[in-house]
Enzyme design. Sequence first.
Site, PDB file in Angstrom:
ATOM      1  N   TYR A  31      -9.725 -16.188  -4.626  1.00 13.51           N
ATOM      2  CA  TYR A  31     -10.120 -16.551  -3.265  1.00 13.51           C
ATOM      3  C   TYR A  31     -11.375 -17.430  -3.296  1.00 13.51           C
ATOM      4  O   TYR A  31     -12.456 -17.008  -2.869  1.00 13.51           O
ATOM      5  CB  TYR A  31     -10.415 -15.296  -2.439  1.00 13.51           C
TER       6      TYR A  31
ATOM      7  N   GLU B 268      -3.392 -11.348  -6.271  1.00  8.77           N
ATOM      8  CA  GLU B 268      -3.633 -11.875  -4.930  1.00  8.77           C
ATOM      9  C   GLU B 268      -4.173 -13.293  -5.042  1.00  8.77           C
ATOM     10  O   GLU B 268      -5.091 -13.547  -5.823  1.00  8.77           O
ATOM     11  CB  GLU B 268      -4.658 -11.034  -4.151  1.00  8.77           C
TER      12      GLU B 268
ATOM     13  N   TRP C  66      -0.954 -13.735  -1.196  1.00  9.84           N
ATOM     14  CA  TRP C  66      -1.464 -12.903  -0.106  1.00  9.84           C
ATOM     15  C   TRP C  66      -1.475 -13.770   1.157  1.00  9.84           C
ATOM     16  O   TRP C  66      -2.171 -14.766   1.208  1.00  9.84           O
ATOM     17  CB  TRP C  66      -2.882 -12.418  -0.370  1.00  9.84           C
TER      18      TRP C  66
ATOM     19  N   ASN D 222      -7.334  -0.858  -4.646  1.00 13.13           N
ATOM     20  CA  ASN D 222      -7.414  -2.247  -4.245  1.00 13.13           C
ATOM     21  C   ASN D 222      -8.861  -2.710  -4.276  1.00 13.13           C
ATOM     22  O   ASN D 222      -9.706  -2.214  -3.538  1.00 13.13           O
ATOM     23  CB  ASN D 222      -6.856  -2.423  -2.828  1.00 13.13           C
ATOM     24  N   GLU D 223      -9.162  -3.644  -5.194  1.00 16.94           N
ATOM     25  CA  GLU D 223     -10.464  -4.303  -5.311  1.00 16.94           C
ATOM     26  C   GLU D 223     -11.634  -3.318  -5.431  1.00 16.94           C
ATOM     27  O   GLU D 223     -12.550  -3.306  -4.603  1.00 16.94           O
ATOM     28  CB  GLU D 223     -10.685  -5.244  -4.127  1.00 16.94           C
TER      29      GLU D 223
ATOM     30  N   TRP E 122       0.833  -1.195   0.000  1.00 19.37           N
ATOM     31  CA  TRP E 122       0.000   0.000   0.000  1.00 19.37           C
ATOM     32  C   TRP E 122       0.880   1.261   0.000  1.00 19.37           C
ATOM     33  O   TRP E 122       1.801   1.387   0.803  1.00 19.37           O
ATOM     34  CB  TRP E 122      -0.889   0.045   1.235  1.00 19.37           C
TER      35      TRP E 122
END
Length: 1031
Positions: free
Chosen positions: A896, A936, A978, A815-816, A699
């Site tokens: 994920y 990720e 991740w 991010n996302e 980040w």
Amino acid sequence: MSGGSLGLRGGSYGSLQQSLPNSFVVTIHTVRKPSRFFSGSRERVRFLPWIFRCSSSRQLAMLYLVPVSITIFFIIMLTISKDGHIPEARAIYPSSAFLVHTRGFRNRIMSSHQASPNISTEKNSDGGSEYGFSSKVQSLSSKNRAPPQRSHPPPPVVLTNESAVLLGHPCDTFGVPPPPPPDRKRTGPRPCPVCYLPVEQAMAYMPTLPSVSPLLKNLTYVIEDSPSSPPSFGGSPFGGYPSLKQRNDSFDIKDSMCVHCGFVKGNRPGHQTGFDIDDADLLEMEGCSGIVVASAIFGNYDIIQQPRNISEAAKKNVCFYMFVDEETEAGIKNSGAFDNTNMVGLWRVVLVRNLPYTDPRRTGKVPKLLLHRMFPNARFSIWIDGKLELVVDPYQLLERFLWRENASFAISRHYKRFDVFDEAEANKAAGKYDNASIDFQVKFYMQEGLTRYSPAKLPITSDVPEGCVIIREHIPITNLFTCLWFNEVDRFTSRDQISFSTVRDKIMSKVDWRINMFMDCERRNFVVQAYHRDILELRHIVVPPPILTEVASENSPPTKIVRIKNVKPIRKVKHGRYKSGFQSSVLVAVELVFLGHSDPPNTMVAGNGLLLYPLLGFASCVAFIYMSLGDLRSQFQQPSMGFVERNGTQFIVDGKAIYVNGWNSYWLMYQAVEEFSRPRVRTMLQAGAKMGLTVCRTWAFNDGTHHALQITPGRFDNHVFKALDRVIAEARRHGVRLILSLVNNLRPMGGKSQYVKWAWEEGVGLSSSNDSFFFDPSIRRYFKNYLKAILTRKNTITGIEYRDDPTIFAWELMNEPRCTSDPSGDTLQDWIEEMAKFVKSIDKNHLLTVGLEGFYGPTTPEKLSSNPGEWANSIGCDFIRNSKIPEIDFTSVHVYPDHWIAEPELEDQLKFIHKWMSSHIRDGDRELNKPVLFAEFGLSNENKNFHPSHRDTFYKAIFDIIYKSAKENRSGAGAMVWQFMVGGMDEFNDDYGIVPWERPSMYRLITEQSCRLAALRQGHDQLKGRWKELC
């Protein structure tokens, strides 16, 4: 310091911000003499260019610092030595002095014959004997009188309230001497003597019945299962968003009232209401029926200060509670201070979860102002800020400031500011809060009738409190006052000094009630202010530490001068250069000299410190010269790197394709802020390089939270920016490139919700929805300003602007990103297009990606079946459409299955992986002609029937797909785990984090993947350098 600089952390005056010198100004006068080198004007003309050329060189400029530092040394020595011969003033008082009563403004002449009460002159953290009792004042007449004697209290006398009134109060004839004459070496506020009764007598003055609450007899609190949506401005779910009408009605005092007062989600504060506390602790708190002394530390800002001079009666009967968050609790546990009963000295430490605010300072207002809700059966409470040390018994404080004054609420006034307008300007100047929010609050109060303070307000002595200590009785009117005060803090800024007078005056206009605003010098008598944690811990000393020998008296504040023993030859690495043990040791001396110390000289070493001070001063001088000349050495050595480019579906460096085997460590910048945690950054990057990992994603943002990079829109903490500088420089040292993400769709580290909050607080926000981040013009402007600041930042270590630094692999917009309020995807698409063009207009060197998770959207209905569920079809993302934007160089995908699919078995997850990754690689080849980076992926350790070997299987499946894609020159350009951690970072871990070197099979798997991908680039027989050694 918050986050931020020390000046931002200090919640009260007298903090480090005011007490440290800002600079030394040294004027050096020279006398011209005939030159020995030049016999005529011609020689001077020829020589002048050489002089100017040398004078402008950095080396000679550093040498100029030598005479300057020597001059500074002698100035310091002259200043200190004058005070070194002055004897320490103890608790000795002149025979008569003036007494200034805060109540009634009466001046009396005090007789010295009354010696019964305890008269305290506790030392302040500023050092020395304080207000009215400086050593100089004491020594004025010492030659002409016998040595004064210390006063002793009489034997305890049991008094009833009635007998006390008949006999008169023992402190009636006590007086405060006039302030000392101005002293250029002792500027700023000082304590003054306070007359306390012995504890036994103070306890006798404790009222048997509660004070009368004027008009208001019954006070209840609003409870809402689902707090209403945000009103036109301000508020929070924890506070319940009271409307302006409800706010106005709450000031219309009646016999029975129901008001907002935090904890709106339940009738038992702390139980599933936000600011959640374990039931066992709640039960203990409810059982506290007498006196509560409370404090709090959030964000691990401070070190727990133990109360001193506490009577056995208070230890037995008074409840001492310290509220902490998980970060602070972890720090306490690491220090070994906890016992099995969660006690740290007198404090019972209570862990608070589910904090209602991201800002620790705002969270601290909950226990500060709402103790009556947290301790429903307590009669009295004393609040002290976490950085303060209590040095007077609670019974004595309550007697002095409540019972003796017939008051139910006491707070000190600010030592020099009495006016809200002045306080607001001071807060703005010090960066305590963003200026627009402070201006909005003051303007709102002005519309309600706020005026400047003037003598017309007497007997009100000030509109500005020093809110670090609050002494109060829990009765309906004081409970109402703190509830309404909290509501103002919740609605407007967290600077409670600004809202104090408005709430007070509105209540006083309705009922006959007053607040005892005592002098700030009296407050400084019973609390001692310590430095914040980063000063107290001297965090620049890292393992292996020197042996520290404490030289202290029993009652001295906790920070002490240390003697350095067993200094190691090498201390630490900073900016790529080793520092010797000697340099580190003199750094300790420098910090101790310039940060100050609270004890007078003869409490530090024998001989009034006449030897120690010159030694420390000389050490500071040597350190200054040493560090200045140290910069003459070679600068940070940077390995050569080329920029990463794109050629079709492949990443290219120096004309050759590269494939990414990388990892995520989002926490690098955060950990690089504090010197004690910086080694974690180096350890992680070094370990990644040793495993052959070439790219780390982290980040490059932290918005409005602890250690915030962006404190408010467009205002940055340079200390945190330097932490990001360190991360980039350290990554380059180890040959690791960085993907820097620029904002979070989620709440951690601020995220888009923080931008919306900023716009809301400044009165420019179009909507309270977090998705307004994508469409609100004001928020888009905020974000563009941030982008420009990041892209054009010049690294203070390498001297390279970020946009010109090849260490940065790519920028990631968010991010996302998700925009659930617009399932069509138009809003997010428009935002991506605008921000991508803006980034490329400033930085044409680096690649750019969006940060997508990979969900397909409405423009590709044939692909929706590849999504993990129908929910993913309508969250505003559209993988193909978002990735086709010309300014987007490559696309990202996350993996994920255990997070997206309800309780899948490992076999089901592996099937999903193959389908999900194959689909996106095919899109990269056919639809986008761009690399696809699986930025990720991870497997939770909380999955049903989880075993560590499942991660090996999961990772290998992803690695095999990437390797096959790379071998076939397809678009699958790499994958990134991740997340990776180092040991001792549980507070930053989630259920996906791993320390890879702690599991040999995992370490071997990752290293083998690095070698496979490197061989594709160089060939097995051509592996060189570290690759040959690794593989």
